[in-house]
Design a protein around this motif. Structure first.
Motif, PDB file in Angstrom:
ATOM      1  N   SER A  98      66.075  53.531  69.505  1.00  0.00           N
ATOM      2  CA  SER A  98      64.642  52.705  69.958  1.00  0.00           C
ATOM      3  C   SER A  98      64.220  53.579  70.873  1.00  0.00           C
ATOM      4  O   SER A  98      62.927  53.368  71.235  1.00  0.00           O
ATOM      5  CB  SER A  98      65.053  51.260  70.406  1.00  0.00           C
ATOM      6  OG  SER A  98      65.838  51.178  71.642  1.00  0.00           O
ATOM      7  N   VAL A 139      71.369  51.475  67.170  1.00  0.00           N
ATOM      8  CA  VAL A 139      69.921  50.992  67.222  1.00  0.00           C
ATOM      9  C   VAL A 139      69.125  51.000  68.323  1.00  0.00           C
ATOM     10  O   VAL A 139      68.139  51.145  68.685  1.00  0.00           O
ATOM     11  CB  VAL A 139      69.749  49.500  66.511  1.00  0.00           C
ATOM     12  CG1 VAL A 139      70.661  48.559  67.363  1.00  0.00           C
ATOM     13  CG2 VAL A 139      68.516  48.989  66.327  1.00  0.00           C
ATOM     14  N   ARG A 140      70.334  50.725  69.425  1.00  0.00           N
ATOM     15  CA  ARG A 140      69.656  50.641  70.876  1.00  0.00           C
ATOM     16  C   ARG A 140      69.207  52.108  71.269  1.00  0.00           C
ATOM     17  O   ARG A 140      68.023  52.493  72.001  1.00  0.00           O
ATOM     18  CB  ARG A 140      70.831  50.501  71.801  1.00  0.00           C
ATOM     19  CG  ARG A 140      70.314  50.103  72.962  1.00  0.00           C
ATOM     20  CD  ARG A 140      71.549  49.349  73.726  1.00  0.00           C
ATOM     21  NE  ARG A 140      70.903  48.780  75.014  1.00  0.00           N
ATOM     22  CZ  ARG A 140      70.034  47.845  75.039  1.00  0.00           C
ATOM     23  NH1 ARG A 140      69.814  47.051  74.164  1.00  0.00           N
ATOM     24  NH2 ARG A 140      69.548  47.572  76.339  1.00  0.00           N
ATOM     25  N   THR A 166      75.134  43.587  64.305  1.00  0.00           N
ATOM     26  CA  THR A 166      73.784  43.052  63.924  1.00  0.00           C
ATOM     27  C   THR A 166      74.204  41.393  63.709  1.00  0.00           C
ATOM     28  O   THR A 166      73.423  40.727  63.209  1.00  0.00           O
ATOM     29  CB  THR A 166      73.255  43.376  62.871  1.00  0.00           C
ATOM     30  OG1 THR A 166      74.241  43.592  61.667  1.00  0.00           O
ATOM     31  CG2 THR A 166      72.698  44.921  63.062  1.00  0.00           C
ATOM     32  N   ALA A 208      71.066  45.094  69.593  1.00  0.00           N
ATOM     33  CA  ALA A 208      69.429  45.507  69.779  1.00  0.00           C
ATOM     34  C   ALA A 208      69.105  44.874  71.128  1.00  0.00           C
ATOM     35  O   ALA A 208      68.287  45.516  71.758  1.00  0.00           O
ATOM     36  CB  ALA A 208      68.792  45.344  68.583  1.00  0.00           C
ATOM     37  N   PRO A 228      69.299  51.921  61.283  1.00  0.00           N
ATOM     38  CA  PRO A 228      68.195  51.694  62.241  1.00  0.00           C
ATOM     39  C   PRO A 228      67.248  52.650  62.336  1.00  0.00           C
ATOM     40  O   PRO A 228      66.033  52.521  62.437  1.00  0.00           O
ATOM     41  CB  PRO A 228      68.681  51.440  63.401  1.00  0.00           C
ATOM     42  CG  PRO A 228      70.287  51.404  63.022  1.00  0.00           C
ATOM     43  CD  PRO A 228      70.341  51.875  61.912  1.00  0.00           C
TER      44      PRO A 228
END
Lengths: 421, 107
Positions: free
Chosen positions: A127, A123-124, B48, B76, A373
């Motif tokens: 992004s 996800v990082r 998560t 995240a 993601p």
């Protein structure tokens, strides 16, 4: 694939037997209605047409996906319609050495490879691509601005996710339609019901597709960039115990399918449901903060992956049904996502639903989709950009929706809309 | 009984009962603490269920190791010294009253 006897000897009138007899695994019309009609009474049934046990309730699907000790994933990408020897021979001749590296392998191999792949696919890192994705979507939107009517699948959803895959791969000069064609073909070969002659034709393209993945990796060996294959090669650093070159090629080949097919379908599904319900679309237009939840509801209500496969590694019992070691299992994700035990009023598409994220569209457990993601980001950007640019967009009346014809993947092959209402 | 004090991104907080032997993640999920997603259900495959533990937990348990440590690199919200994955922290009796902070986002 027609000679599977129904085990257990249930009488013909029982709901278990009826569910098996009525299950049409390749047919998407009426799929949700079928599962709604059986889920309450039949948590598990045997589908004689394919020779799989079908699991219908969310709780049991979840338990199956999470129990990698009892269930093997190795079957996940094996052809559901077995390939004839001629096809296998041809692939061997063409040096098609694609091997299971992610979705279709079990620990400890799976753990080793996933830990490496997830250092890039996460996800990082995804992004960081948001601005590039938005720019891409805007290019597609600019192309259709001014038109009255458009097929959203053909104009945007088909190509856009493939372009995103190219971003990850560092490819700048390749026809996205060619990748899409290869992807469609492979999906049909593995999850569809191709005829022998179709297979014999398709296998040439499959081998070309593999060659393309190999060439891409070879090119990065010479000139590495800031991309997925280069990253994998750097992690490998010549050490087969970390990752072999063939595993890297297989990972790239895998991304070239998994990275776009399901997202194309998910976008089609999401926008189809929104277009069918102008009041829900209007909510998104008025309150863009609903976009993330709407994306989840789209994934729940109309998942682009409707079913996934496992094999019992030991004798197991699912919802009271004994299943012997070696038997094959189809977890019906579509059914799980409409299970009233988890979702209130499950057959209603509601962009404001409290808990859409509890869907299983991306699986669960050790095989949870690594690209989730990224798919979410792509869907979010598509919905934000399209609702801002075409607030009055509306479904063209009277169109028949034609679905992909595989056991696992579902998406409309076209979606015609009026851009100005 | 062991009680954990969760601090949420909006500044509000919530006390929830916890069972020793369960993980922080399981405790959060079963008590409906928002902001803990736990997509992979504790398989160390998604990052998560990222949380910030308090100093007491960090000093007594030590930091994350191995796969958890690697996974935290791509949570995240950027990791901090007190970052842990909730699925890897088992509740123990002495954690009663501990403060667990939920990051802004998991996805």
């Amino acid at each position: 694939m027609s000679d599977f006897s129904v085990p257990g000897g249930q009488p013909a009138a029982c709901p278990f037997h009826a569910a098996g007899a009525n299950h049409e695994p390749f047919r998407h019309e009426g799929m949700y209605e079928f599962f709604a009609s059986v889920r309450d009474d039949v948590p598990v049934f045997y589908s004689p047409q394919i020779g799989y046990w079908v699991v219908t309730r969310r709780e049991d699907v979840l338990a199956t996906l999470r129990d990698h000790e009892s269930f093997s994933a190795e079957i996940a990408t094996q052809p559901i319609t077995p390939w004839p020897q001629k096809v296998l021979d041809y692939l061997k001749e063409r040096n098609f050495t694609n091997e299971a590296v992610q979705v279709a392998c079990d620990p400890p191999r799976h753990t080793r490879i996933r830990m490496i792949a997830s250092r890039f696919l996460n996800v990082r890192r995804f992004s960081f691509y948001e601005d590039a994705l938005r720019k891409l979507v805007r290019v597609y939107i600019d192309r259709i601005t001014g038109l009255d009517e458009v097929d959203l699948v053909d104009a945007i959803f088909y190509e856009f996710p493939a372009q995103v895959v190219f971003l990850l791969l560092g490819e700048t000069d390749f026809d996205p339609r060619k990748i899409k064609k290869w992807g469609d073909l492979r999906l049909n070969m593995v999850w569809g019901k191709p005829s022998e002659s179709e297979l014999e034709l398709a296998v040439h393209d499959l081998a070309d597709f593999w060659d393309y993945a190999c060439e891409l990796v070879e090119a990065r060996k010479v000139a590495p960039g800031d991309d997925y294959p280069s990253f994998l090669l750097a992690r490998r650093d010549g050490d087969d115990a970390v990752l072999t070159e063939n595993e890297i090629k297989s990972l790239v080949f895998g991304l070239l399918i998994a990275g776009h097919e399901t997202t194309t379908n998910a976008a089609g599904n999401l926008f189809l449901e929104l277009m069918k319900r102008p009041e829900e679309w209007a909510k998104i237009v008025r309150r863009p903060e609903l976009v993330a939840n709407a994306v989840e509801e789209g994934l729940r209500y109309a998942s682009s992956v409707v079913a996934w496969r496992r094999t019992a590694k030991v004798d197991v019992t699912i919802a009271g049904q004994d299943i012997p070691k070696g038997d094959r299992i189809l977890v019906a994700l579509a059914s799980a996502n409409h299970d009233g035990a988890c979702f209130d009023d499950p057959e209603t598409f509601d962009v404001e639903r409290r808990n859409p994220r509890e869907h299983l569209a991306f699986g669960s457990g050790i095989h949870t989709c690594l690209g989730a993601p990224l798919a979410r980001l792509e869907l979010k950007v598509l919905l934000e950009e399209l609702s801002a640019r075409f607030p009055d967009m509306a479904l063209m009346p009277g169109q028949e929706i034609d679905w992909t014809k595989t056991i696992s993947f579902r998406g409309p092959s076209q979606l015609r809309v009026r851009l100005r209402g | 009984m062991t009680t954990l004090h969760f601090v949420l991104p909006d500044g509000s907080s919530r006390d929830v009962p916890a069972t020793p032997g369960h993980s922080l993640m399981e405790t959060a999920i079963s008590n409906g603490v928002p902001g803990i997603v736990a997509e992979c259900a504790g398989s160390l495959a998604c990052a998560t269920c990222h949380v910030f533990v308090d100093e007491a937990i960090a000093s007594r348990l030590g930091g994350p190791e191995g796969a958890e440590d690697e996974m935290l690199d791509f949570a995240a919200v950027e990791r901090r010294p007190l970052s842990r994955l909730g699925c890897q922290v088992k509740i123990e009796d002495w954690m009663d009253g501990a403060t667990i902070t939920v990051p802004e986002t998991q996805v």
